[in-house]
Design a protein around this motif. Structure first.
Motif, PDB file in Angstrom:
ATOM      1  N   VAL A 172       9.280  -6.199   7.197  1.00  0.00           N
ATOM      2  CA  VAL A 172       8.855  -7.599   7.247  1.00  0.00           C
ATOM      3  C   VAL A 172       8.541  -8.010   5.812  1.00  0.00           C
ATOM      4  O   VAL A 172       8.042  -7.204   5.028  1.00  0.00           O
ATOM      5  CB  VAL A 172       7.622  -7.778   8.181  1.00  0.00           C
ATOM      6  N   PHE A 213       6.818 -10.070   2.589  1.00  0.00           N
ATOM      7  CA  PHE A 213       5.422 -10.368   2.236  1.00  0.00           C
ATOM      8  C   PHE A 213       5.128 -11.848   2.419  1.00  0.00           C
ATOM      9  O   PHE A 213       5.761 -12.699   1.810  1.00  0.00           O
ATOM     10  CB  PHE A 213       5.145  -9.951   0.783  1.00  0.00           C
ATOM     11  N   THR A 214       4.186 -12.137   3.277  1.00  0.00           N
ATOM     12  CA  THR A 214       3.617 -13.480   3.428  1.00  0.00           C
ATOM     13  C   THR A 214       2.119 -13.246   3.613  1.00  0.00           C
ATOM     14  O   THR A 214       1.730 -12.534   4.539  1.00  0.00           O
ATOM     15  CB  THR A 214       4.143 -14.190   4.697  1.00  0.00           C
ATOM     16  N   PRO A 215       1.306 -13.777   2.739  1.00  0.00           N
ATOM     17  CA  PRO A 215      -0.128 -13.479   2.860  1.00  0.00           C
ATOM     18  C   PRO A 215      -0.798 -14.221   4.017  1.00  0.00           C
ATOM     19  O   PRO A 215      -0.412 -15.334   4.350  1.00  0.00           O
ATOM     20  CB  PRO A 215      -0.696 -13.939   1.517  1.00  0.00           C
ATOM     21  N   THR A 216      -1.778 -13.574   4.602  1.00  0.00           N
ATOM     22  CA  THR A 216      -2.605 -14.232   5.618  1.00  0.00           C
ATOM     23  C   THR A 216      -3.544 -15.204   4.901  1.00  0.00           C
ATOM     24  O   THR A 216      -4.195 -14.809   3.931  1.00  0.00           O
ATOM     25  CB  THR A 216      -3.438 -13.174   6.383  1.00  0.00           C
ATOM     26  N   SER A 267      -0.056  -3.926   3.460  1.00  0.00           N
ATOM     27  CA  SER A 267      -1.263  -4.559   2.896  1.00  0.00           C
ATOM     28  C   SER A 267      -0.967  -5.668   1.886  1.00  0.00           C
ATOM     29  O   SER A 267      -1.899  -6.335   1.431  1.00  0.00           O
ATOM     30  CB  SER A 267      -2.154  -3.489   2.265  1.00  0.00           C
ATOM     31  N   ARG A 272      -5.424  -8.585   0.104  1.00  0.00           N
ATOM     32  CA  ARG A 272      -6.516  -9.526   0.339  1.00  0.00           C
ATOM     33  C   ARG A 272      -7.425  -9.160   1.514  1.00  0.00           C
ATOM     34  O   ARG A 272      -8.634  -9.398   1.455  1.00  0.00           O
ATOM     35  CB  ARG A 272      -5.963 -10.935   0.526  1.00  0.00           C
ATOM     36  N   ILE A 273      -6.861  -8.572   2.581  1.00  0.00           N
ATOM     37  CA  ILE A 273      -7.706  -8.270   3.750  1.00  0.00           C
ATOM     38  C   ILE A 273      -8.739  -7.200   3.372  1.00  0.00           C
ATOM     39  O   ILE A 273      -9.937  -7.343   3.644  1.00  0.00           O
ATOM     40  CB  ILE A 273      -6.847  -7.815   4.948  1.00  0.00           C
ATOM     41  N   ASP A 294       5.600   4.135   3.849  1.00  0.00           N
ATOM     42  CA  ASP A 294       6.110   3.447   5.041  1.00  0.00           C
ATOM     43  C   ASP A 294       5.055   3.592   6.133  1.00  0.00           C
ATOM     44  O   ASP A 294       4.631   4.714   6.447  1.00  0.00           O
ATOM     45  CB  ASP A 294       7.416   4.118   5.474  1.00  0.00           C
ATOM     46  N   LEU A 353       2.346  -8.372  10.922  1.00  0.00           N
ATOM     47  CA  LEU A 353       3.685  -7.788  10.852  1.00  0.00           C
ATOM     48  C   LEU A 353       4.673  -8.675  11.599  1.00  0.00           C
ATOM     49  O   LEU A 353       4.843  -9.833  11.266  1.00  0.00           O
ATOM     50  CB  LEU A 353       3.638  -6.356  11.405  1.00  0.00           C
TER      51      LEU A 353
END
Ligand code: SAM
Length: 277
Positions: free
Chosen positions: A46, A48-51, A76, A80-81, A126, A142
């Motif tokens: 998937v 990378f797109t930040p929450t 991760s 940020r999380i 992974d 994800l």
């Protein structure tokens, strides 16, 4: 052709040549910029797109994250999380698993800058080949199919009571224990249930032993009971992580599941042990 029109014609003629020169002049720069990514070639499941930060905090709130929790973020990203968990929730131990080495370095630098590098570790790995099973809290953003691939691992390997929080995507038939929205984004919470399905023997002081059968589908459990070959009344079963509460013959039993035994949390005149799964 007049003298005044000659420079325009010359410019028109030279324009393609200038473009060609500019293109070749840029080529090494373009190659240099893209090379690191080609070299890394991370096999992303998937992108990378930040929450968004408000969803990050809602995830950590829903999981009830605190200093004693070991928190793992699968995929991760920029970290940020876990950085929020360490800086705002006092988390002492956290692990970010990320397949893109560039993001691993980026998140690690941010941890150093925030002064939490001793508490938050980012590894290049992974997530499907990583042992994250001793986490107290698992966070993820994800994809639905990746959540479904993780589901059997979570249910079979993680300890009962582990909190799983996911941004945007659910776990299919495993219904969440809580769900919330942050600006149209869904946030889900699941508590890993103890594995209680199978046959049990309930011993009660001064009474005949009870044959107990639990049928389990994720956190939903139903019970059948009999003693001396006679069916007994059972009520709803509640399972919250390792804590179970069930009713047999008018009495409620509330206990803690330790793999193949149930230890009473109320009353000391009973116990239960598993006969078969
Ligand atoms: C949607 S981003 C979420 C980032 C971060 N958890 C957040 O919520 O802000 C998913 C991350 O998973 C990483 N990823 C994709 N496949 C992976 C895999 N197989 N193992 C580990 N990380 C992976 C991507 O590089 C990306 O950073």
């Amino acid at each position: 052709m007049t003298a005044s029109r000659r420079p325009r014609a010359f410019a028109r003629l030279c324009a393609p040549l200038a473009l060609l020169i500019a293109f070749f002049a840029c080529l090494p720069v373009v190659a240099y910029e893209t090379k690191p990514f080609e070299d890394h070639d991370p096999k992303l499941d998937v992108d990378f797109t930040p929450t968004p930060m408000d969803a990050v905090r809602r995830m950590l709130d829903m999981a009830g994250v605190g200093p004693d929790d070991y928190v793992v973020d699968l995929g991760s990203g920029d970290g940020r999380i876990l950085l929020t968990a360490a800086t705002e929730y006092g988390v002492e131990r956290a692990l970010g698993v990320e397949i893109d080495p560039w993001l691993v370095d980026y998140a690690a630098d941010k941890a150093t800058a925030a002064g939490v590098a001793q508490r938050v570790r980012f590894v290049h790995a992974d997530l499907f080949e990583t042992d994250f099973f001793d986490a107290d809290v698992l966070t993820m953003y994800l994809l639905p199919e990746l959540n479904l691939r993780l589901r059997p691992l979570i249910l079979s390997q993680m300890k009962p009571g582990t909190r799983i929080v996911s941004h945007s995507f659910d776990m299919g038939e495993w219904t969440p224990d809580a769900k919330d929205h942050v600006h149209l984004r869904d946030v889900y919470l699941w508590i890993v249930p103890a594995r209680v399905g199978g046959r049990w023997r309930l011993e009660r002081e001064g009474l005949a032993p009870v044959d107990l059968e639990f049928e389990q589908r994720f956190q939903r459990v139903t019970a059948r009971a009999s003693a001396n070959g006679q069916a007994l009344d059972t009520g709803a079963v509640e399972l919250d992580g390792a804590e179970i509460s069930f009713r047999v013959d008018g009495r409620r039993y509330h206990g803690h599941v330790d793999t193949d035994t149930i230890r009473p949390l109320e009353g000391a005149d009973w116990s239960a042990r598993r006969l078969r799964r």
